[in-house]
Design a protein around this motif. Structure first.
Motif, short mmCIF file in Angstrom:
data_model
loop_
_atom_site.label_atom_id
_atom_site.label_comp_id
_atom_site.label_asym_id
_atom_site.label_seq_id
_atom_site.Cartn_x
_atom_site.Cartn_y
_atom_site.Cartn_z
N LEU A 211 49.01 1.46 38.70
CA LEU A 211 49.97 2.03 39.63
C LEU A 211 49.69 1.63 41.08
O LEU A 211 50.61 1.55 41.90
N ASN A 212 48.42 1.42 41.39
CA ASN A 212 48.01 1.11 42.76
C ASN A 212 48.65 2.04 43.79
O ASN A 212 49.30 1.60 44.76
N PRO A 213 48.51 3.36 43.61
CA PRO A 213 49.20 4.30 44.50
C PRO A 213 48.58 4.34 45.89
O PRO A 213 47.38 4.10 46.07
N GLN A 214 49.42 4.65 46.87
CA GLN A 214 48.97 4.83 48.25
C GLN A 214 49.67 6.04 48.85
O GLN A 214 50.85 6.28 48.58
N VAL A 215 48.95 6.80 49.67
CA VAL A 215 49.56 7.85 50.48
C VAL A 215 49.60 7.31 51.90
O VAL A 215 48.58 7.08 52.52
N THR A 216 50.82 7.10 52.39
CA THR A 216 50.97 6.43 53.69
C THR A 216 51.14 7.42 54.85
O THR A 216 51.19 6.99 56.01
N GLY A 217 51.24 8.70 54.55
CA GLY A 217 51.39 9.69 55.61
C GLY A 217 51.52 11.08 55.03
O GLY A 217 51.81 11.25 53.84
N VAL A 218 51.30 12.09 55.87
CA VAL A 218 51.39 13.49 55.45
C VAL A 218 52.17 14.28 56.49
O VAL A 218 51.94 14.13 57.70
N VAL A 219 53.10 15.10 56.03
CA VAL A 219 53.86 16.01 56.90
C VAL A 219 53.53 17.43 56.47
O VAL A 219 53.68 17.78 55.29
N ARG A 220 53.08 18.25 57.41
CA ARG A 220 52.68 19.62 57.08
C ARG A 220 53.78 20.59 57.48
O ARG A 220 54.33 20.53 58.56
N ARG A 221 54.11 21.49 56.54
CA ARG A 221 55.09 22.53 56.76
C ARG A 221 54.48 23.88 56.41
O ARG A 221 53.44 23.94 55.72
N GLU A 222 55.11 24.94 56.82
CA GLU A 222 54.59 26.27 56.51
C GLU A 222 54.71 26.53 55.01
O GLU A 222 55.79 26.55 54.44
N GLY A 223 53.58 26.70 54.36
CA GLY A 223 53.55 27.00 52.93
C GLY A 223 53.42 25.79 52.03
O GLY A 223 53.23 25.95 50.82
N TYR A 224 53.50 24.58 52.58
CA TYR A 224 53.38 23.38 51.74
C TYR A 224 53.16 22.17 52.64
O TYR A 224 53.31 22.22 53.87
N ARG A 225 52.82 21.05 51.99
CA ARG A 225 52.72 19.78 52.70
C ARG A 225 53.47 18.71 51.90
O ARG A 225 53.68 18.86 50.69
N VAL A 226 53.84 17.66 52.59
CA VAL A 226 54.57 16.56 51.95
C VAL A 226 53.81 15.26 52.17
O VAL A 226 53.53 14.88 53.31
N GLU A 227 53.47 14.59 51.09
CA GLU A 227 52.80 13.30 51.17
C GLU A 227 53.80 12.18 50.91
O GLU A 227 54.62 12.26 49.99
N LYS A 228 53.71 11.15 51.75
CA LYS A 228 54.55 9.96 51.56
C LYS A 228 53.80 9.01 50.63
O LYS A 228 52.72 8.53 50.97
N VAL A 229 54.39 8.75 49.47
CA VAL A 229 53.69 8.02 48.41
C VAL A 229 54.43 6.74 48.04
O VAL A 229 55.67 6.68 48.07
N ILE A 230 53.67 5.72 47.70
CA ILE A 230 54.22 4.49 47.15
C ILE A 230 53.33 4.04 45.99
O ILE A 230 52.10 4.14 46.08
N PHE A 231 53.94 3.61 44.89
CA PHE A 231 53.17 3.07 43.77
C PHE A 231 53.96 1.95 43.11
O PHE A 231 55.14 1.75 43.42
N GLU A 232 53.34 1.22 42.20
CA GLU A 232 53.97 0.10 41.50
C GLU A 232 54.25 0.50 40.06
O GLU A 232 53.32 0.63 39.26
N SER A 233 55.51 0.67 39.72
CA SER A 233 55.85 0.98 38.32
C SER A 233 55.68 -0.26 37.45
O SER A 233 55.40 -0.16 36.25
#
Length: 276
Positions: free
Chosen positions: A94-116
């Motif tokens: 998959l070679n996944p990468q997390v390219t960034g993180v956005v934090r919100r109240e009660g949760y966070r969002v990770e920006k992800v890319i992988f190779e299907s």
């Protein structure tokens, strides 16, 4: 002798002039066409084919009485479905990468890319609950996007991911091909020239020549997205769900039928042709 020859010529000329024109055998009045106006013929034909297929399915359904018969039927349908797709690719890293993180109240969002598939990149957003509020591991829910141009950036899919995370479930929203960040038919300035169903149709034309189907790409992206979910330590690998609407509902139904790791699903597809 000359008079008779002259008369013969006039007779032939008169016959040519007065002979009725041959009717065009393809010029059939619309009222004589069984399926009505030409513009509706193909729709009526396919609906009739669908009705006949439903009746065959009902008859076959009533014959299945035991768990073994049901399991055999399911296996047969899966095999036919996979054959119509042209099979599935092999699993590669998959070679996944997390390219960034956005934090919100009660949760966070990770920006992800992988190779299907090798160099076939899938872009997505991973919504994770606040570990202080909801102790991991969390159930993981896959959210295939419907036909919105912005895909994972569309407010409906952002809302779905956030609501699941706020209620203790992780959610992975990913772009289908030709939507969001995955456009292939680019025009001037690098912006998409075609997207969504029109672009999927163009991909499908090439796929047919190779004995494949556009759905193969979307299904495999979804299966590899489940692989990604199960690879994350925050996720309970035995509690995987899937939900989607419109084109995402179609993908959900495909994935539920083909991937036994999905334990529950909720979907909403577009109206049937009869409802339009």
């Amino acid at each position: 002798m000359g008079f008779r020859s002259h008369s013969c010529r006039w007779f032939v000329l008169l016959f040519v002039i007065t002979a009725p024109a041959t009717a065009d055998p393809l010029a059939i009045p619309p009222e004589q066409i069984a399926d009505g106006e030409p513009a509706t013929m193909m729709r009526a034909y396919w609906l009739r084919q669908a009705d006949e297929a439903i009746e065959r399915w009902k008859a076959d359904y009533e014959k299945r009485k035991t768990p073994e018969e049901i399991a055999a039927y399911q296996q047969r349908i899966r095999e036919r479905f996979l054959d119509s797709l042209g099979g599935l690719p092999e699993r590669t890293p998959l070679n996944p990468q997390v390219t960034g993180v956005v934090r919100r109240e009660g949760y966070r969002v990770e920006k992800v890319i992988f190779e299907s598939q090798p160099k076939h990149y899938v872009t997505g957003l991973f919504f994770l609950p606040d570990a202080g509020r909801h102790k991991p591991p969390h159930p993981g829910v896959l959210i295939p996007c419907g036909h919105a141009k912005t895909a994972k950036g569309h407010d409906a899919y952002q809302t779905m991911g956030a609501l699941l995370a706020l209620n203790g479930m992780a959610a992975f929203v990913f772009d289908p091909i030709d939507q969001g960040e995955r456009s292939q038919y680019l025009g001037e300035g690098g912006w998409p020239k075609l997207w969504g169903t029109r672009s999927h149709t163009m991909v499908g034309i090439g796929c047919i020549l190779l004995g494949r189907n556009t759905a193969r790409f979307e299904i495999w992206d979804g299966m590899r997205a489940i692989d990604y979910l199960q690879s994350r330590p925050e996720i309970d690998a035995n509690q995987i769900g899937c939900t989607g609407n419109s084109g995402g509902g179609t993908q959900t139904s495909y994935l539920m039928a083909l991937d036994g790791r999905i334990k529950a699903c909720l979907l909403y597809t577009s109206p049937s042709p009869r409802d339009l």
